[in-house]
Design an enzyme around this catalytic site. Sequence first.
Site, PDB file in Angstrom:
ATOM      1  N   HIS A   1      -3.578   7.126   1.728  1.00 32.25           N
ATOM      2  CA  HIS A   1      -3.910   5.711   1.523  1.00 32.25           C
ATOM      3  C   HIS A   1      -5.270   5.402   2.110  1.00 32.25           C
ATOM      4  O   HIS A   1      -5.597   5.815   3.227  1.00 32.25           O
ATOM      5  CB  HIS A   1      -2.840   4.844   2.189  1.00 32.25           C
ATOM      6  CG  HIS A   1      -3.217   3.405   2.265  1.00 32.25           C
ATOM      7  ND1 HIS A   1      -3.680   2.692   1.182  1.00 32.25           N
ATOM      8  CD2 HIS A   1      -3.229   2.525   3.319  1.00 32.25           C
ATOM      9  CE1 HIS A   1      -3.948   1.454   1.546  1.00 32.25           C
ATOM     10  NE2 HIS A   1      -3.689   1.334   2.832  1.00 32.25           N
TER      11      HIS A   1
ATOM     12  N   ASN B   1     -10.017  -0.832  -0.122  1.00 33.81           N
ATOM     13  CA  ASN B   1      -8.557  -0.664  -0.129  1.00 33.81           C
ATOM     14  C   ASN B   1      -8.013  -1.225  -1.438  1.00 33.81           C
ATOM     15  O   ASN B   1      -8.059  -2.429  -1.674  1.00 33.81           O
ATOM     16  CB  ASN B   1      -7.954  -1.408   1.070  1.00 33.81           C
ATOM     17  CG  ASN B   1      -6.446  -1.228   1.182  1.00 33.81           C
ATOM     18  OD1 ASN B   1      -5.786  -0.764   0.260  1.00 33.81           O
ATOM     19  ND2 ASN B   1      -5.890  -1.600   2.328  1.00 33.81           N
TER      20      ASN B   1
ATOM     21  N   CYS C   1       0.798  -1.225   0.000  1.00 31.99           N
ATOM     22  CA  CYS C   1       0.000   0.000   0.000  1.00 31.99           C
ATOM     23  C   CYS C   1       0.832   1.278   0.000  1.00 31.99           C
ATOM     24  O   CYS C   1       0.298   2.360  -0.260  1.00 31.99           O
ATOM     25  CB  CYS C   1      -0.938   0.002   1.195  1.00 31.99           C
ATOM     26  SG  CYS C   1      -2.072  -1.404   1.242  1.00 31.99           S
TER      27      CYS C   1
END
Length: 341
Positions: A259, A289, A119
């Site tokens: 993020h 996500n 990520c």
Amino acid sequence: MPRWQLSPVSPESVSLVLPERVVTNAELCETLDTTPEWIEEKTGIRERRFLEPEDSLLDLAVRAAEKALDAAGAGARDIDVLLVACTTPDWVMPSMGVSIAERLGIESPRIVDITQHACASSVYGIYTASALLQEPGLERALIVCAERGSGGTDPTDRVTRIFFGDAAAATVLRKSEGPDGLLSYDLGNVYSDAVRMAAPWRVHQETAGSSTPTPVNPYLQMDGRVVLREALTRLPKSITETLSSAGVTVDDVSGFALHQANARLVRELARIVGADTERVPVTADTLSNTASVSPLTSLWRLAMEGRAKRDDIVVMGAIGAGFLFGSLCFRLPQEINAAGD
């Protein structure tokens, strides 16, 4: 980290491309021991996008790259650096970066694949591309992020399945005239196996000292409590360091592209940093996500909302498995052009 003191670099464009299939919480709960209401209450996620099994992640990445190039008014011959970030490629080999270069006709030998930053990949990728652009004669870099989170999670595991989705995004970086561009950055890391995934050769490895083969879990495994603690500790500190190095305050920032681990986490990060929610877009509610892609989904939203114009200050921040974390601060010399499906 010190203030960025090399040739300034800034994003010209950002694109976002999504699979057509929308997967709701209700659909996930057909194979999960939970409810749609619980998922939304705990994560703020309502839906996400999944590629179909026969769909190619490479195709999605190429489309994102093409749209970013078009939005920047650039062609394949204008790209001096190609950096691709992907933790869940269709194939471990051949290189996804080389595959994209072949599809687009990019002839640069400066191709980099970031495969284990998860990520945090887009932040590390933009920093790396900015550093590579310091070579004399190089002007533009294309950063492509693509993830198939649906392929890396166990359909019966509610700890991971509810969080991840599929997407691709890209941005074109260019050396800037004058002092504007990347002002400062902060990067850091701390070891943890709270988020882990076995390599292919380990999936059927025998347990040491046992004559009975014990399959290794091939899917992503995650300790959500550790991830939450680290994200809420490391990322705000990184952003504070980056702002300090740039000589700007939270109030000076037009938008934060963070993020998107989940929607509730993004809102909590905004509170800790001291930014009002309208400057911290949330995309996790409908995209979940998307790992390396997720900060670029936020940057795309800022650009679409007119918060990434000339002279605006934009901050990107992310944390990923490892843990790796970091943030970047830009003063934009020109508007970031956004493109998408």
